[in-house]
Enzyme design. Structure first.
Site, PDB file in Angstrom:
ATOM      1  N   ASP A 188      -4.919   6.945  -0.579  1.00 18.31           N
ATOM      2  CA  ASP A 188      -5.172   6.683  -1.995  1.00 18.31           C
ATOM      3  C   ASP A 188      -5.596   5.226  -2.142  1.00 18.31           C
ATOM      4  O   ASP A 188      -5.660   4.489  -1.160  1.00 18.31           O
ATOM      5  CB  ASP A 188      -3.926   6.987  -2.843  1.00 18.31           C
ATOM      6  CG  ASP A 188      -2.878   5.915  -2.690  1.00 18.31           C
ATOM      7  OD1 ASP A 188      -2.645   5.474  -1.542  1.00 18.31           O
ATOM      8  OD2 ASP A 188      -2.283   5.489  -3.694  1.00 18.31           O
ATOM      9  N   GLY A 201       0.855  -1.180   0.000  1.00 18.51           N
ATOM     10  CA  GLY A 201       0.000   0.000   0.000  1.00 18.51           C
ATOM     11  C   GLY A 201       0.891   1.231   0.000  1.00 18.51           C
ATOM     12  O   GLY A 201       2.027   1.174   0.464  1.00 18.51           O
ATOM     13  N   THR A 202       0.383   2.336  -0.531  1.00 20.22           N
ATOM     14  CA  THR A 202       1.275   3.478  -0.704  1.00 20.22           C
ATOM     15  C   THR A 202       1.004   4.647   0.226  1.00 20.22           C
ATOM     16  O   THR A 202       1.481   4.606   1.361  1.00 20.22           O
ATOM     17  CB  THR A 202       1.331   3.877  -2.179  1.00 20.22           C
ATOM     18  OG1 THR A 202      -0.002   3.906  -2.683  1.00 20.22           O
ATOM     19  CG2 THR A 202       2.084   2.854  -2.973  1.00 20.22           C
ATOM     20  N   THR A 203       0.241   5.652  -0.178  1.00 20.67           N
ATOM     21  CA  THR A 203       0.275   6.894   0.592  1.00 20.67           C
ATOM     22  C   THR A 203      -0.973   7.131   1.438  1.00 20.67           C
ATOM     23  O   THR A 203      -2.091   6.982   0.951  1.00 20.67           O
ATOM     24  CB  THR A 203       0.447   8.091  -0.374  1.00 20.67           C
ATOM     25  OG1 THR A 203       1.513   7.775  -1.256  1.00 20.67           O
ATOM     26  CG2 THR A 203       0.760   9.347   0.376  1.00 20.67           C
ATOM     27  N   ALA A 206       3.895   5.218  -7.444  1.00 20.59           N
ATOM     28  CA  ALA A 206       3.194   4.177  -6.693  1.00 20.59           C
ATOM     29  C   ALA A 206       1.913   4.689  -6.030  1.00 20.59           C
ATOM     30  O   ALA A 206       1.162   3.916  -5.456  1.00 20.59           O
ATOM     31  CB  ALA A 206       4.116   3.577  -5.637  1.00 20.59           C
TER      32      ALA A 206
END
Lengths: 280, 288
Positions: free
Chosen positions: A68, A51-53, A226
């Site tokens: 996100d 998972g990113t941000t 990403a």
């Protein structure tokens, strides 16, 4: 895990003990705890979804948390609509960046941990108490973190004693740090934080605070491959959770869509997003 | 070596049952009652901290009478079982039936084993469904026998007398305020003298299926309770003229009058939406 075949409650269930579900699992069903598995020495960072941000920001009556919707495996987009922001209990929210599998498991365990305590003790933990439990949970995952499967959560909630929202960030070793005003975690966090720094004000309303969080995620997606921006074709938008004295509430889809559409329309004129009102 | 006295198994079980029953009858009663939107629990309990009614899981609650340390231990085991199942499978896979079975096996095994003292407890496991017809109430006794109850259940103290009163006045689809009034009046009818219980002597909680949260259990605060009760006339006052509380001829019409009163009060209080569940319409509490 053992559910007694006779149907009788297993001895461990009837043995007096603490109010922590994690401690109970550690004694009775350690295989259910994340972080207890042996993986050898390989590095898994490019083999499983990450998972990113995620971002969080406080406003006068509480705190907003947003994430996100993208998960990536190396250069591949693993998911377009993963969710990373969850209610931890009625008055707090938790979000994760990092290994998606462990992140989701950790959130689930954290939710049960808080609820379990509440039911056994008949009282809720303090916000600091909750944030410390999350620390312990991450620390248990240290071996995995060293192999590229770190989970880095962000925790935020409404503190009834201090009458306001608070944000806690963590590192992969379980270190807990309280943040003032706003914070972000994940691959796009540097860009998001820069954006938050310029857009955030202490007197934001809840709606404006949600807009600032969404703008910062769009800025992160702008510069970080990403991080997923709002998907205007599929209408997939960030998950936005708001915690106030009335409890956790996920902003309804239409409301988020409205905020995203407004931000998007404004970016047609100025693709870099809102400009600072003054230079002094 | 001395020969132990022979005690027939029947006698042994009877003695153990008598022992448990006596212990349970010493306490005060607790009632579970199905009302239109869920299940109401009312227990006579002077302690604000030591609960007789508690939450187990999303749609499940636990009520008990008897020895506190024994049923508290069972409650904790139930919460552990429910949370463990919910965590291993899914929240929807935690069922009242599974929990009631586990309790029944546990109580039964302890009752029939020679080495352990039978538990002096009686417990209820209640689970609400989508409608009143889907609600489940399981009543478990000290020996592990289990019964599936409809409508209402009374246990502890002078349970039979209280149950009789509830049975006379209970009707399906009763409003929350009506159910509360009935339960409180019933708890007062546990002896020859009719008592009017005050909110500080009561522990009240509901499983309310209209709650928007996943967890449907909610305690009713003393203030809310006092307000709801003050809006409906106690049956005791209606009976004040009758010489004896247990008088049969005069009781019927008077008590019925009280029952209709309370249901109309329920309609009134439903309008200002003050009762038990505060307005939980998501649109109302939206922070934005």
């Amino acid at each position: 895990m053992t559910f007694d075949a006779s149907g009788r409650l297993p001895e461990a269930f009837l043995t007096p003990g603490g109010s922590s579900f994690m401690d109970f699992l550690a004694g009775h069903a350690p295989d259910l705890l994340p972080g207890r598995r042996s993986l050898g020495q390989a590095d898994f960072s490019d083999q499983v979804p990450h998972g990113t941000t995620i971002v969080a920001a406080t406003f006068a009556g509480g705190v907003v948390m947003a994430g996100d919707r993208r998960a990536t495996i190396g250069n591949v987009i693993a998911s377009k609509d993963i969710e990373k922001v969850f209610p931890a209990d009625e008055y707090s929210a938790v979000a994760f960046a990092g290994s998606a599998g462990f992140g989701i498991e950790m959130v689930r365990l954290f939710q049960v941990e808080l609820e379990h305590y509440e039911k056994l003790e008949g009282a809720t933990l303090s916000l600091d108490g909750k944030s410390n439990r999350l620390s312990a949970l991450i620390r248990g995952n240290l071996a995995m973190a060293m192999q590229g499967l770190a989970v880095v959560p962000l925790f935020a909630g409404y503190d009834h004693d201090r009458k306001g929202g608070r944000i806690f960030s963590y590192d992969a070793t379980g270190g807990r740090y309280e943040e003032t005003h706003f914070h972000s975690v994940g691959s796009g966090s540097l860009f998001a934080r820069g954006s938050l720094k310029k857009l955030y004000r202490e007197d934001l309303s809840a709606t404006d605070c949600a807009t600032v969080a969404i703008q910062s995620l769009i800025d992160a997606a702008d510069d970080d491959s990403a991080t997923g921006g709002p998907d205007m074709l599929r209408r997939i938008f960030p998950v936005v959770g708001v915690v106030t004295a009335d409890g956790y509430q996920r902003l309804p889809e239409e409301e988020v869509a409205g905020l995203v559409d407004a931000a998007w329309a404004q970016r047609h004129n100025r693709p870099d997003g809102p400009a600072s009102a003054s230079l002094t | 070596m001395s020969t132990p006295f022979y005690v027939s198994p029947e006698q042994l079980m009877r003695d153990r049952a008598d022992f448990a029953r006596k212990g349970i009858a010493k306490g005060r009663s607790a009632i579970a009652l199905q009302y239109a939107d869920g299940i109401l629990f009312v227990a006579e309990n002077r302690s604000p901290a030591l609960h007789k009614v508690a939450e187990i899981y999303d749609r499940m609650a636990f009520a008990a009478v008897g020895r506190y340390n024994e049923f508290e231990n069972l409650r904790i085991a139930g919460v552990r079982l429910a949370d463990m199942r919910g965590y291993s499978y899914d929240r929807r896979d935690v069922t009242g039936r599974a929990l009631a079975n586990a309790y029944a096996q546990t109580l039964g095994a302890i009752f029939s084993s020679g080495g352990e003292k039978p538990l002096e407890v009686e417990i209820l496991v209640a689970e609400i469904g989508a409608t009143t017809a889907d609600d489940q109430i399981y009543r478990l006794t000290y020996d592990g026998s289990i019964a599936d109850v409809r409508g209402y259940a009374v246990m502890g103290g002078q349970a039979e007398q209280v149950a009789e009163y509830v049975g006379e006045h209970f009707q399906e689809g009763i409003s929350l305020a009506g159910a509360l009034r009935l339960a409180v009046d019933a708890l007062g009818h546990d002896g020859n003298e009719v008592r009017e219980l005050t909110p500080d002597q009561l522990e009240v909680a509901v499983l309310d299926r209209t709650r928007t949260q996943v967890r449907k259990f909610k305690r009713v605060s003393e203030e809310t309770l006092a307000r709801i009760l003050s809006e409906s006339r106690p049956a005791v006052e209606a009976l004040a003229d009758a010489e004896e509380a247990d008088a049969t001829a005069t009781e019927e019409p008077a008590a019925e009058g009280a029952a209709t009163d309370s249901s109309s009060a329920a309609g009134a209080s439903a309008d200002d939406d003050a009762p038990v569940a505060p307005p939980e319409d998501p649109d109302d509490t939206r922070p934005l």
